[in-house]
Design a protein around this motif. Structure first.
Motif, PDB file in Angstrom:
ATOM      1  N   GLU A 172       0.842  -1.211   0.000  1.00  0.00           N
ATOM      2  CA  GLU A 172       0.000   0.000   0.000  1.00  0.00           C
ATOM      3  C   GLU A 172       0.869   1.251   0.000  1.00  0.00           C
ATOM      4  N   ARG A 173       1.958   1.221   0.760  1.00  0.00           N
ATOM      5  CA  ARG A 173       2.886   2.364   0.773  1.00  0.00           C
ATOM      6  C   ARG A 173       3.458   2.602  -0.624  1.00  0.00           C
ATOM      7  N   LEU A 174       3.828   1.516  -1.286  1.00  0.00           N
ATOM      8  CA  LEU A 174       4.373   1.633  -2.643  1.00  0.00           C
ATOM      9  C   LEU A 174       3.323   2.178  -3.613  1.00  0.00           C
ATOM     10  N   ARG A 175       2.093   1.722  -3.481  1.00  0.00           N
ATOM     11  CA  ARG A 175       1.018   2.251  -4.340  1.00  0.00           C
ATOM     12  C   ARG A 175       0.812   3.745  -4.088  1.00  0.00           C
ATOM     13  N   LEU A 176       0.859   4.142  -2.832  1.00  0.00           N
ATOM     14  CA  LEU A 176       0.717   5.569  -2.512  1.00  0.00           C
ATOM     15  C   LEU A 176       1.866   6.373  -3.120  1.00  0.00           C
ATOM     16  N   ALA A 177       3.076   5.869  -3.016  1.00  0.00           N
ATOM     17  CA  ALA A 177       4.228   6.566  -3.609  1.00  0.00           C
ATOM     18  C   ALA A 177       4.030   6.703  -5.117  1.00  0.00           C
ATOM     19  N   GLU A 178       3.521   5.661  -5.765  1.00  0.00           N
ATOM     20  CA  GLU A 178       3.245   5.732  -7.209  1.00  0.00           C
ATOM     21  C   GLU A 178       2.187   6.785  -7.510  1.00  0.00           C
ATOM     22  N   GLU A 179       1.181   6.884  -6.665  1.00  0.00           N
ATOM     23  CA  GLU A 179       0.133   7.892  -6.872  1.00  0.00           C
ATOM     24  C   GLU A 179       0.685   9.306  -6.703  1.00  0.00           C
ATOM     25  N   PHE A 180       1.608   9.492  -5.750  1.00  0.00           N
ATOM     26  CA  PHE A 180       2.285  10.791  -5.621  1.00  0.00           C
ATOM     27  C   PHE A 180       3.026  11.104  -6.920  1.00  0.00           C
ATOM     28  N   GLY A 181       3.726  10.105  -7.452  1.00  0.00           N
ATOM     29  CA  GLY A 181       4.456  10.300  -8.702  1.00  0.00           C
ATOM     30  C   GLY A 181       3.530  10.683  -9.836  1.00  0.00           C
ATOM     31  N   GLN A 182       2.395  10.021  -9.927  1.00  0.00           N
ATOM     32  CA  GLN A 182       1.402  10.335 -10.968  1.00  0.00           C
ATOM     33  C   GLN A 182       0.883  11.765 -10.793  1.00  0.00           C
ATOM     34  N   PHE A 183       0.610  12.147  -9.549  1.00  0.00           N
ATOM     35  CA  PHE A 183       0.131  13.505  -9.257  1.00  0.00           C
ATOM     36  C   PHE A 183       1.167  14.538  -9.701  1.00  0.00           C
ATOM     37  N   PHE A 184       2.432  14.316  -9.354  1.00  0.00           N
ATOM     38  CA  PHE A 184       3.498  15.227  -9.783  1.00  0.00           C
ATOM     39  C   PHE A 184       3.525  15.322 -11.300  1.00  0.00           C
ATOM     40  N   ASP A 185       3.502  14.161 -11.959  1.00  0.00           N
ATOM     41  CA  ASP A 185       3.564  14.113 -13.413  1.00  0.00           C
ATOM     42  C   ASP A 185       2.406  14.894 -14.042  1.00  0.00           C
ATOM     43  N   GLU A 186       1.216  14.725 -13.518  1.00  0.00           N
ATOM     44  CA  GLU A 186       0.045  15.426 -14.040  1.00  0.00           C
ATOM     45  C   GLU A 186       0.132  16.935 -13.841  1.00  0.00           C
ATOM     46  N   ASN A 187       0.963  17.353 -12.895  1.00  0.00           N
ATOM     47  CA  ASN A 187       1.116  18.771 -12.608  1.00  0.00           C
ATOM     48  C   ASN A 187       2.427  19.346 -13.131  1.00  0.00           C
ATOM     49  N   GLY A 188       3.032  18.647 -14.085  1.00  0.00           N
ATOM     50  CA  GLY A 188       4.210  19.164 -14.762  1.00  0.00           C
ATOM     51  C   GLY A 188       5.499  19.052 -13.984  1.00  0.00           C
ATOM     52  N   LEU A 189       5.526  18.207 -12.980  1.00  0.00           N
ATOM     53  CA  LEU A 189       6.727  18.019 -12.169  1.00  0.00           C
ATOM     54  C   LEU A 189       7.278  16.619 -12.410  1.00  0.00           C
ATOM     55  N   ARG A 242       8.138  12.922 -12.192  1.00  0.00           N
ATOM     56  CA  ARG A 242       7.482  11.787 -11.543  1.00  0.00           C
ATOM     57  C   ARG A 242       8.363  11.191 -10.442  1.00  0.00           C
ATOM     58  N   ALA A 243       9.675  11.082 -10.687  1.00  0.00           N
ATOM     59  CA  ALA A 243      10.573  10.477  -9.690  1.00  0.00           C
ATOM     60  C   ALA A 243      10.541  11.255  -8.377  1.00  0.00           C
ATOM     61  N   GLU A 244      10.532  12.582  -8.446  1.00  0.00           N
ATOM     62  CA  GLU A 244      10.481  13.384  -7.232  1.00  0.00           C
ATOM     63  C   GLU A 244       9.182  13.125  -6.475  1.00  0.00           C
ATOM     64  N   GLY A 245       8.099  12.989  -7.207  1.00  0.00           N
ATOM     65  CA  GLY A 245       6.819  12.682  -6.574  1.00  0.00           C
ATOM     66  C   GLY A 245       6.826  11.329  -5.896  1.00  0.00           C
ATOM     67  N   ARG A 246       7.389  10.341  -6.563  1.00  0.00           N
ATOM     68  CA  ARG A 246       7.467   9.006  -5.977  1.00  0.00           C
ATOM     69  C   ARG A 246       8.315   9.022  -4.710  1.00  0.00           C
ATOM     70  N   LEU A 247       9.451   9.710  -4.765  1.00  0.00           N
ATOM     71  CA  LEU A 247      10.330   9.778  -3.589  1.00  0.00           C
ATOM     72  C   LEU A 247       9.651  10.526  -2.445  1.00  0.00           C
ATOM     73  N   LEU A 248       9.027  11.650  -2.747  1.00  0.00           N
ATOM     74  CA  LEU A 248       8.341  12.394  -1.698  1.00  0.00           C
ATOM     75  C   LEU A 248       7.225  11.542  -1.100  1.00  0.00           C
ATOM     76  N   GLY A 249       6.448  10.910  -1.963  1.00  0.00           N
ATOM     77  CA  GLY A 249       5.366  10.054  -1.480  1.00  0.00           C
ATOM     78  C   GLY A 249       5.877   8.941  -0.582  1.00  0.00           C
ATOM     79  N   TRP A 250       6.990   8.315  -0.977  1.00  0.00           N
ATOM     80  CA  TRP A 250       7.555   7.247  -0.162  1.00  0.00           C
ATOM     81  C   TRP A 250       7.987   7.787   1.193  1.00  0.00           C
ATOM     82  N   LEU A 251       8.632   8.958   1.211  1.00  0.00           N
ATOM     83  CA  LEU A 251       9.093   9.526   2.481  1.00  0.00           C
ATOM     84  C   LEU A 251       7.933   9.953   3.381  1.00  0.00           C
TER      85      LEU A 251
END
Length: 167
Positions: A9-26, A28-37
């Motif tokens: 579930e944590r990994l899925r959440l991190a992926e969703e953070f990455g998707q959110f970043f990507d959709e907002n022009g940022l 994806r890797a930074e979103g995944r890392l932030l989500g994981w942290l």
């Protein structure tokens, strides 16, 4: 992938953070890392931990962490006895986010005000876009400031309540 449902579930959440970043022009890797942290355990993670969890290269992690540290979202953490670099979510990140929005809205409003002053002799119909910008960002600056004030009062009330409960 792990057979630990919480980790999955944590990994899925991190992926969703990455998707959110990507959709907002940022990135994806930074979103995944932030989500994981935001959701990992323990909260301090080495580059190796991050790479293993998210399947990112050391170079990708290094670049993303530099960006997240510049944005003051992440900081390095020291683990006694370890020579590795550890990262964690910067304490107070979410509280500072509203303060940042207040400042950005004020700066944008001030930019519009400066433009209106410098172009004051232009016909009023040519100033409409700057006026709209000024009005919107003035509204946002006041609204964000009100939200910030409310949040601080809420936190103070919670702290006062905690203090009373421990006395």
């Amino acid at each position: 992938m792990s057979s630990d449902p919480l980790r999955e579930e944590r990994l899925r959440l991190a992926e969703e953070f990455g998707q959110f970043f990507d959709e907002n022009g940022l990135p994806r890797a930074e979103g995944r890392l932030l989500g994981w942290l935001v959701v990992c355990d323990p909260p301090e993670q080495s580059a190796e931990d991050l790479g293993e969890a998210l399947g990112l290269s050391r170079g990708g992690i290094s670049m993303a962490m530099r960006m997240l540290m510049r944005a003051e979202a992440v900081e390095r953490a020291v683990i006694p006895g370890s020579r590795r670099h550890y990262y964690r979510l910067r304490p107070g990140l979410w509280r500072r986010e509203i303060e940042r929005r207040v400042q950005e809205a004020r700066r944008t409003r001030d930019l519009a005000l400066d433009g209106l002053e410098r172009l004051r002799t232009a016909p009023s119909e040519q100033l409409r876009r700057l006026q709209d910008m000024r009005d919107m960002y003035d509204y946002l600056a006041r609204g964000y400031q009100d939200l910030n004030d409310e949040w601080q009062a809420r936190e103070k009330g919670a702290e006062d309540g905690d203090r009373q409960n421990h006395e």
